[in-house]
Every structure is written in structure tokens, then in C-alpha cells.
Design a protein around this motif. Structure first.
Motif, mmCIF file in Angstrom:
data_model
loop_
_atom_site.group_PDB
_atom_site.id
_atom_site.type_symbol
_atom_site.label_atom_id
_atom_site.label_comp_id
_atom_site.label_asym_id
_atom_site.label_seq_id
_atom_site.Cartn_x
_atom_site.Cartn_y
_atom_site.Cartn_z
ATOM 1 N N GLU A 213 -4.186 1.453 -23.637
ATOM 2 C CA GLU A 213 -5.450 1.819 -23.436
ATOM 3 C C GLU A 213 -6.077 2.218 -22.120
ATOM 4 N N TYR A 214 -5.354 1.521 -21.011
ATOM 5 C CA TYR A 214 -5.450 2.021 -19.588
ATOM 6 C C TYR A 214 -5.144 3.446 -19.400
ATOM 7 N N CYS A 215 -3.617 3.642 -20.121
ATOM 8 C CA CYS A 215 -3.398 4.935 -19.700
ATOM 9 C C CYS A 215 -4.406 6.233 -20.392
ATOM 10 N N CYS B 103 -7.961 6.978 -18.249
ATOM 11 C CA CYS B 103 -8.415 7.477 -17.127
ATOM 12 C C CYS B 103 -9.129 8.696 -16.941
ATOM 13 N N GLY C 138 -8.893 4.438 -13.275
ATOM 14 C CA GLY C 138 -9.466 3.449 -14.286
ATOM 15 C C GLY C 138 -10.813 3.386 -13.886
ATOM 16 N N TYR D 82 -13.247 1.060 -14.839
ATOM 17 C CA TYR D 82 -13.253 -0.369 -15.077
ATOM 18 C C TYR D 82 -14.769 -0.810 -15.389
ATOM 19 N N PHE E 11 -13.321 -1.786 -19.567
ATOM 20 C CA PHE E 11 -11.849 -2.166 -19.642
ATOM 21 C C PHE E 11 -11.328 -3.006 -18.655
ATOM 22 N N ARG E 12 -10.367 -4.038 -19.243
ATOM 23 C CA ARG E 12 -9.579 -4.908 -18.249
ATOM 24 C C ARG E 12 -8.242 -5.035 -18.810
ATOM 25 N N HIS E 13 -7.109 -5.020 -18.027
ATOM 26 C CA HIS E 13 -5.733 -5.224 -18.467
ATOM 27 C C HIS E 13 -5.723 -6.539 -19.008
ATOM 28 N N SER F 186 -2.913 -3.026 -24.259
ATOM 29 C CA SER F 186 -3.725 -3.097 -22.998
ATOM 30 C C SER F 186 -3.257 -1.745 -22.112
ATOM 31 N N GLU G 53 -9.922 -6.602 -10.931
ATOM 32 C CA GLU G 53 -10.730 -5.372 -11.403
ATOM 33 C C GLU G 53 -12.214 -6.136 -11.634
#
Length: 423
Positions: free
Chosen positions: A327-329, A332, A308, A310, A314-316, A324, A198
Motif C-alpha cells: 500500500e505504501y508503494c 506515493c 509518502g 502520511y 497511511f501508516r506502515h 502494508s 510517521e
């Protein structure tokens, strides 16, 4: 139009990765590997891979069918089965492909799903799509409910709500399908790898701030997102792809080069455009050529952020795996309200010094098309840049008119030139 597309190392790497993945899928019934069908926005790839499961993305199969000129027949097959003309053409293409043997992009049969994993991220159609697939395959479905960002922010309670579902609903379902317990250390390794990839993808996006831009962030961008938005995020091959892509971008910056296109390098860049909405896949090269011939480079795109955003930070994070993923979900693009989308596009216009804004309104995709005219007018008022509005579809060739789109765009570019001369 050039008969052959110029291939860079990263493109060759991606083609090999995709080919090997579909070969693995074709052998899944014999090898005993279990298969999970899921979607690109909010996908839980690291969690799927942690159980050694194989992911399949129906909307990716549909767009690849569109690029291979197969989607028209698949859509008509679905309409024969009673699906309306107004239904998302990704859905109809997927259903039609299933009815005609479920042959994947490499010409080999795709395996049926052992699990349908639905991460609801702003597109109601996803739920109906998996209802249809459940009827066809008779396999279990697990749904991750993701709250919509109605006020444009992610709250702590929303994050915990999704994380708790991951622990208590999704993980048990994956454990049952795979016959394995979750190895959280393995999950953390995958998440750490995702974060490194990412970082490199964000570097590639931000390179479009250069003049000339070394990338096309829309037509080229849909290739750039391939590995990280689908079956490969978290794997070493994905990291290697983005390292290679970043090196290629650095080379183009150092040598003052434009992006690679099917017509060769885009040297003359007359206009820098930010674009909202998906591309048309059935006439993808023809669509791209219209812009190439006018010296137009897309410096930012919202469609390439459906998996994402990014660049917003945001990062995994392996230190907090479930939070994490939650938060990703939640983050979007299609899970954000219209004012938030306007804010994102306005920031792109400023940061990438765009000359204009283009909206490609997709007939059968309400997740993108609803509210677009309001968004365009608000962006014109806020940024002072002129906008253009065209209409096409995802994978239905009946709704792409090259002549109509070309006429509209030529008029738009003439207006941009007139404004530039007046200034």
C-alpha cells in the motif's frame, strides 16, 4: 545572506545520522556489508534493513551534489558520454558522479551495488536509470511492478498483486544477496518503529495550520523528510529525530515563532503558499531567500510527499507487513493521476488557509511537470486563489535564472497584495 545557518538539535542529529551512514557505506567493502541501490518513492527500507543490507539512494546523491555545486560538472560528463540534454538531470548527475569516481557527499567513495532494487512508482525514468547502472556495474536487478493509480484509488487486487511480488520475487532476491532468510519478527519491529516516526511527521506537517506557521513545509520540509524517506525509516535514530523535531515545533508554536531559515526566524509572514513540484538544488539558498525576503511561508508542498502521503492516514503496519509495504508503494504522490493530485493540492489550500498556489515546473522531470498548467488552471477555478508558474531544474545550474524567477515572483506577490487590498 547570513554566512552561517542556524542549527537546531534535530538538524544536528540528522547531519550526524547521514555522516555515519556514508561512513558505513565507505567501509562496506572491508566489513562485508552488502549494498542495495534503490529509490525514494516507494522504497522498501524496512525490508532492506531486515536483511542487514545498506541502502543507497541515487537521486539523494544527485540532489546533494547539486547543493554542493558539483552537479554541473557531473551532468556535462554524462552528456560527453552521449546522454541527451533532455534526460532527467538526476540521472545524468548520478552517471557523471560514477564516471568521476563515485565520491559521496562526505568525500568518501560509495561502494558498488550488490543489488539494484527498483520499485516502479510512476516514474518511467527509474527503469531506464537502473538499466544504465546495470550496464555499469553488472549486478543483478529486481523490479517491483507497482500499478499506476489510473482512477485515483488503490484496489484490493492491486494491493495483493504488489504484496505477492514482495513475497515471491523481492524477498528471495534479498535472501540471495544477503545470504539470510527473512526474519519476519524483525521486519515487524522495523515497521512499528516507522509508524511511530510517521505519527510525529504528520504532527509537524499539520502544525502549519497555525498562524504564524512554525514550519516552512517546502524549503524546511525537504530537511524534515530526510530520515524518513531514505535510509533511516524503521530505526531508533529516525524515531528520535522526529521526536526532537516535534518538540522544536511545539516550542515555536508556544512562543508564536515562525520557521527557522538560513536568514534566521521568519517572523513576518505576509503570504501563505502551497507549492507543487521539486525545488532547485543548485541554488537552494538563493531560491529560499527570494521567498524569505517577501515574507512568504510555504504551508504545504507536494514534493515532500513523494515518499509518502502520511497525513491521509497511511501508516506502515506490523500486523500486515507485506500488504502494508504494498500500500505504501501504491500510494506515493508520483503514482497518482492528475485529478488526484489536484484534489490533494485543493485540500491543502483549504486546510492551510493558503493565499496562493505556486508551481515550480522542472525542465527534466516529467513525473512532476507533465500536465501542470492544466492542474494550475483547474486549481485557480476550484479554489478562487491565484497561481504562479515558474521554471527551473533539479540539479542543472544552466536552467536556474535567479533574476527571471525573482521578477516573476515579485509580480505575483504584488498581485496577491492588490487582491488582498481590494477584498
Amino acid at each position: 545572506m547570513n554566512a552561517s545557518v542556524q542549527k537546531e538539535e534535530s538538524m544536528v542529529m540528522q547531519k550526524k545520522m547521514i555522516g555515519e551512514h556514508f561512513e558505513t557505506l565507505a567501509r562496506a567493502p572491508e566489513s562485508g556489508r552488502k549494498v542495495v541501490y534503490t529509490f525514494v518513492p516507494g522504497n522498501l527500507n524496512e525490508l532492506i534493513l531486515a536483511f542487514d543490507l545498506l541502502p543507497v539512494h541515487p537521486e539523494v546523491n544527485a540532489l546533494q551534489s547539486g547543493m554542493r555545486k558539483l552537479s554541473g560538472d557531473y551532468i556535462q560528463e554524462a552528456e560527453k558520454q552521449g546522454h541527451s540534454e533532455d534526460v532527467c538531470t538526476y540521472v545524468k548527475c548520478d552517471i557523471g558522479m560514477l564516471k568521476k569516481g563515485n565520491i559521496g557527499p562526505t568525500g568518501e567513495k560509495l561502494p558498488p551495488p550488490d543489488l539494484l532494487l527498483l520499485s516502479y512508482t510512476g516514474c518511467f525514468t527509474f527503469m531506464k536509470w537502473f538499466e544504465l547502472l546495470k550496464q555499469e556495474y553488472g549486478c543483478p536487478v529486481v523490479m517491483l511492478q507497482v500499478p499506476y493509480q489510473a482512477d485515483g484509488t488503490i484496489t484490493a487486487s492491486q494491493r495483493e498483486f504488489v504484496a505477492r511480488q514482495l513475497r515471491e520475487v523481492v524477498v528471495p532476491a534479498l535472501e540471495e544477496v544477503s545470504g539470510k532468510k527473512l526474519d519476519e519478527d524483525r521486519l515487524k519491529e522495523l515497521l512499528a518503529s516507522s509508524a511511530r516516526a510517521e505519527d510525529d511527521l504528520v504532527y509537524v506537517w499539520e502544525s502549519a495550520q497555525h498562524r504564524p506557521s512554525p514550519i516552512d513545509a517546502y524549503f524546511g520540509g525537504v530537511y524534515y523528510i530526510g530520515p524518513i524517506f531514505t535510509a533511516f525509516r524503521g530505526l531508533p535514530d529516525c524515531e528520535a529525530y522526529y521526536r526532537s523535531l516535534r518538540s522544536e515545533v511545539d516550542y515555536r508554536i508556544a512562543h508564536g515563532m515562525g520557521p527557522t531559515t538560513p536568514e534566521g526566524e521568519l517572523r513576518e509572514q505576509k503570504y501563505r503558499i502551497v507549492v507543487e513540484g521539486p525545488p532547485n538544488w543548485t541554488s537552494f539558498r538563493d531560491f529560499w531567500k527570494i521567498f524569505h525576503d517577501e515574507g512568504v511561508v510555504m504551508v504545504a508542498s507536494t514534493y515532500t510527499k513523494v515518499g509518502g502521503l502520511y497525513e491521509q492516514g497511511f501508516r506502515h503496519d506490523p500486523a500486515k507487513p507485506f500488504e502494508s509495504l504494498a500500500e505504501y508503494c501504491l500510494g506515493c504522490y508520483t503514482n497518482r493521476n492528475l485529478p488526484a493530485r489536484v484534489d490533494i493540492i485543493a485540500k491543502y489550500v483549504e486546510e492551510y488557509e493558503a493565499d496562493g498556489i505556486l508551481f515550480n515546473s522542472i525542465k527534466s522531470c516529467n513525473s512532476f511537470s507533465a500536465g501542470q498548467l492544466m492542474m494550475l488552471r483547474e486549481l485557480e477555478k476550484r479554489t478562487g486563489k491565484s497561481g504562479a508558474f515558474i521554471e527551473s531544474d533539479l540539479v542543472d545550474p544552466r536552467y536556474f535564472s535567479a533574476a527571471n524567477i525573482k521578477n516573476r515572483l515579485e509580480s505575483y506577490f504584488q498581485m496577491l497584495e492588490a487582491k488582498r487590498q481590494a477584498a
